[in-house]
Design a protein around this motif. Structure first.
Motif, PDB file in Angstrom:
ATOM      1  N   LEU A   1     -13.584 -12.264  47.529  1.00  0.00           N
ATOM      2  CA  LEU A   1     -14.490 -12.659  46.450  1.00  0.00           C
ATOM      3  C   LEU A   1     -14.436 -14.149  46.091  1.00  0.00           C
ATOM      4  O   LEU A   1     -15.447 -14.758  45.838  1.00  0.00           O
ATOM      5  CB  LEU A   1     -14.208 -11.815  45.196  1.00  0.00           C
ATOM      6  N   GLY A   2     -13.243 -14.740  46.074  1.00  0.00           N
ATOM      7  CA  GLY A   2     -13.114 -16.152  45.735  1.00  0.00           C
ATOM      8  C   GLY A   2     -11.782 -16.421  45.069  1.00  0.00           C
ATOM      9  O   GLY A   2     -11.128 -15.515  44.542  1.00  0.00           O
ATOM     10  N   GLU A   3     -11.355 -17.697  45.085  1.00  0.00           N
ATOM     11  CA  GLU A   3     -10.092 -18.056  44.448  1.00  0.00           C
ATOM     12  C   GLU A   3     -10.169 -17.816  42.944  1.00  0.00           C
ATOM     13  O   GLU A   3     -11.201 -18.042  42.302  1.00  0.00           O
ATOM     14  CB  GLU A   3      -9.758 -19.520  44.734  1.00  0.00           C
ATOM     15  N   GLY A   4      -9.075 -17.333  42.405  1.00  0.00           N
ATOM     16  CA  GLY A   4      -8.985 -17.095  40.972  1.00  0.00           C
ATOM     17  C   GLY A   4      -9.630 -15.812  40.490  1.00  0.00           C
ATOM     18  O   GLY A   4      -9.708 -15.563  39.286  1.00  0.00           O
ATOM     19  N   ARG A   5     -10.069 -14.965  41.410  1.00  0.00           N
ATOM     20  CA  ARG A   5     -10.783 -13.742  41.003  1.00  0.00           C
ATOM     21  C   ARG A   5      -9.967 -12.480  41.249  1.00  0.00           C
ATOM     22  O   ARG A   5     -10.483 -11.366  41.271  1.00  0.00           O
ATOM     23  CB  ARG A   5     -12.128 -13.682  41.718  1.00  0.00           C
ATOM     24  N   GLY A   6      -8.640 -12.661  41.417  1.00  0.00           N
ATOM     25  CA  GLY A   6      -7.770 -11.522  41.674  1.00  0.00           C
ATOM     26  C   GLY A   6      -7.761 -10.508  40.545  1.00  0.00           C
ATOM     27  O   GLY A   6      -7.766  -9.295  40.782  1.00  0.00           O
ATOM     28  N   PHE A   7      -7.755 -10.985  39.286  1.00  0.00           N
ATOM     29  CA  PHE A   7      -7.734 -10.061  38.158  1.00  0.00           C
ATOM     30  C   PHE A   7      -9.049  -9.309  38.040  1.00  0.00           C
ATOM     31  O   PHE A   7      -9.074  -8.130  37.678  1.00  0.00           O
ATOM     32  CB  PHE A   7      -7.425 -10.806  36.858  1.00  0.00           C
ATOM     33  N   GLU A   8     -10.118  -9.979  38.331  1.00  0.00           N
ATOM     34  CA  GLU A   8     -11.429  -9.329  38.296  1.00  0.00           C
ATOM     35  C   GLU A   8     -11.467  -8.168  39.282  1.00  0.00           C
ATOM     36  O   GLU A   8     -11.922  -7.061  38.949  1.00  0.00           O
ATOM     37  CB  GLU A   8     -12.498 -10.365  38.634  1.00  0.00           C
ATOM     38  N   ILE A   9     -10.974  -8.413  40.489  1.00  0.00           N
ATOM     39  CA  ILE A   9     -10.930  -7.354  41.496  1.00  0.00           C
ATOM     40  C   ILE A   9      -9.970  -6.258  41.056  1.00  0.00           C
ATOM     41  O   ILE A   9     -10.249  -5.060  41.188  1.00  0.00           O
ATOM     42  CB  ILE A   9     -10.497  -7.922  42.862  1.00  0.00           C
TER      43      ILE A   9
ATOM     44  N   ARG B   1      -1.174 -20.387  49.040  1.00  0.00           N
ATOM     45  CA  ARG B   1      -1.435 -21.834  49.135  1.00  0.00           C
ATOM     46  C   ARG B   1      -2.446 -22.099  50.249  1.00  0.00           C
ATOM     47  O   ARG B   1      -2.280 -21.643  51.377  1.00  0.00           O
ATOM     48  CB  ARG B   1      -0.134 -22.582  49.410  1.00  0.00           C
ATOM     49  N   ARG B   2      -3.503 -22.840  49.906  1.00  0.00           N
ATOM     50  CA  ARG B   2      -4.511 -23.196  50.912  1.00  0.00           C
ATOM     51  C   ARG B   2      -3.953 -24.264  51.834  1.00  0.00           C
ATOM     52  O   ARG B   2      -3.342 -25.254  51.402  1.00  0.00           O
ATOM     53  CB  ARG B   2      -5.781 -23.703  50.226  1.00  0.00           C
TER      54      ARG B   2
ATOM     55  N   GLN C   1      -5.660 -17.531  37.599  1.00  0.00           N
ATOM     56  CA  GLN C   1      -4.635 -18.143  38.448  1.00  0.00           C
ATOM     57  C   GLN C   1      -4.415 -17.391  39.753  1.00  0.00           C
ATOM     58  O   GLN C   1      -3.832 -17.937  40.681  1.00  0.00           O
ATOM     59  CB  GLN C   1      -3.305 -18.208  37.686  1.00  0.00           C
ATOM     60  N   HIS C   2      -4.868 -16.148  39.805  1.00  0.00           N
ATOM     61  CA  HIS C   2      -4.498 -15.269  40.909  1.00  0.00           C
ATOM     62  C   HIS C   2      -5.682 -14.938  41.812  1.00  0.00           C
ATOM     63  O   HIS C   2      -6.825 -14.907  41.370  1.00  0.00           O
ATOM     64  CB  HIS C   2      -3.884 -13.979  40.366  1.00  0.00           C
ATOM     65  N   SER C   3      -5.344 -14.675  43.068  1.00  0.00           N
ATOM     66  CA  SER C   3      -6.346 -14.310  44.062  1.00  0.00           C
ATOM     67  C   SER C   3      -5.848 -13.119  44.865  1.00  0.00           C
ATOM     68  O   SER C   3      -4.670 -12.782  44.831  1.00  0.00           O
ATOM     69  CB  SER C   3      -6.629 -15.487  45.005  1.00  0.00           C
TER      70      SER C   3
END
Length: 399
Positions: free
Chosen positions: A240-248, A151-152, A192-194
């Motif tokens: 990397l940024g919010e919402g980019r957890g799956f990409e990483i 949570r930010r 949804q994930h970071s």
């Protein structure tokens, strides 16, 4: 085709394994058992790492020449396989999970500030790290279930949740975690994930317990359950940024799965060698075990299966090099199903050939069996990979 540089590294690596690693395996385990705590860095590991680094056998897994040996995945494959023959070897050469995947994440997705703070010490084996993804309260085989909250709050992120099977967190030098959590439950499913970088000494980060594997403590690394209770980290710790957890995550897990497969093949090779040596020296019912028909079938089947697994895994490495993680996902999935299952079967046959000694601590087989069984779950269970492979085939249609 393996490059000349990789072939030279392989030759030197095999010589180092014979001269330094295999002779010190018992020393390592003895020092772990005699330590003041179950989780302490045995002095022999520091000694071996110093020698390995002096010989240039260091960070061999990283394709980025700035940080590692600059090898492709295919060139690294036989080296990783050789390391897999020993429980301690990957760490000796600073090529052990989860640090390998975490170093790749820091190298490819982190800011220069985070690289200076965490990547450099990891490259030098001054610290260790953990990867906090799996959760006890959800089926983590579907990573979209991950529900720990990010949570930010102003210039920081606040983290709440519970993780487990965080490998390496019990190591005395584990100083940092890479954490996957849900930052926006209303975003599209895979956004949804970071991922956050969380120092271990952050207030609100608490190791709940260490989890054994079939009774093994996995010292000095540990697999920990960790509670995150209003743990607060600076906003710049976001990767990397919010919402980019799956990409990483996909970028991290591709090479990680490959490494697991390669180490599994190395372990299977060692088990087969042990089985062959054992059955040559043992006599039952009037003749050597090696002349018993069923034993000969075990040996033949083991050689066939290991070679099949190697070819499949090396093919995945070439596809990963040529086309990237996403394009190679099905080749990686096939290797991830096959290699640990082959290793488990080969080790099981070796245990059977050794009889009572095979299930004791007198050989490496019992611990190898326990370790390899976990790899049918780690980085995705067999069933998930099989489903992915099947979906890929179903999409092809007919010609």
């Amino acid at each position: 085709m393996t490059t000349t540089a990789a072939a030279s590294l392989l030759e030197r690596l095999e010589a180092f394994m014979a001269a330094e690693v295999y002779p010190n395996e018992d020393v390592y385990h003895s020092q772990v058992r005699s330590g003041a705590t179950p989780f302490a860095q045995p002095p022999i590991m520091d000694e071996l790492q110093t020698k390995a680094r002096a010989q240039g056998l260091w960070n061999l897994f990283l394709p980025e020449a700035e940080y590692g040996a600059g090898l492709s995945n295919r060139d690294y494959a036989p080296l990783c396989e050789v390391m897999g023959r020993s429980f301690i070897a990957p760490e000796v050469f600073n090529c052990s999970a989860p640090d390998t995947g975490n170093m790749e994440v820091f190298a490819r997705y982190a800011s220069r500030e985070l690289q200076d703070r965490w990547l450099r010490p990891l490259l030098n084996a001054e610290i260790r790290s953990g990867f906090a993804m799996t959760e006890p309260d959800v089926a983590s085989s579907d990573a979209t279930n991950i529900s720990a909250e990010i949570r930010r709050d102003g210039d920081a992120y606040v983290v709440n949740g519970r993780k487990w099977w965080t490998t390496g967190a019990a190591h005395p030098r584990c100083k940092v975690l890479i954490f996957l959590g849900r930052s926006d439950p209303d975003a599209p499913r895979h956004q949804q994930h970071s991922m956050l970088v969380i120092p271990m000494d952050t207030p609100g980060v608490r190791i709940v317990r260490n989890l054994s594997v079939f009774g093994y403590d996995e010292a000095p690394h540990g697999h920990c359950e960790i509670a995150f209770e209003n743990a607060r980290v600076p906003a710049e710790n976001l990767l990397l940024g919010e919402g980019r957890g799956f990409e990483i995550g996909q970028g991290r897990l591709g090479p990680g799965r490959l490494h697991h497969c390669l180490r599994s093949i190395g372990m299977a090779e060692r088990a087969l060698e042990m089985m062959v040596a054992r059955v040559k020296e043992r006599v039952a019912f009037g003749k050597p075990l090696a002349e018993q028909g069923v034993i000969m079938e075990w040996i033949a089947d083991s050689r066939i299966e290991i070679n099949q697994a190697r070819l499949l895994t090396y093919d995945a490495a070439e596809r990963l090099d040529r086309d990237g993680n996403k394009a190679a996902r099905h080749e990686l999935a096939m290797a991830k199903v096959v290699a640990p299952n082959v290793a488990q079967r080969v080790i099981d046959r070796a245990i059977q050939a050794f009889g009572g000694a095979g299930v004791s601590a007198d050989t490496f087989l019992a611990e190898a069996y326990a370790l390899i069984r976990t790899l049918r779950l780690a980085d995705g269970p067999d069933e998930v990979h099989r489903a992915s492979i099947a979906k890929g085939e179903l999409k092809k249609g007919t010609r």
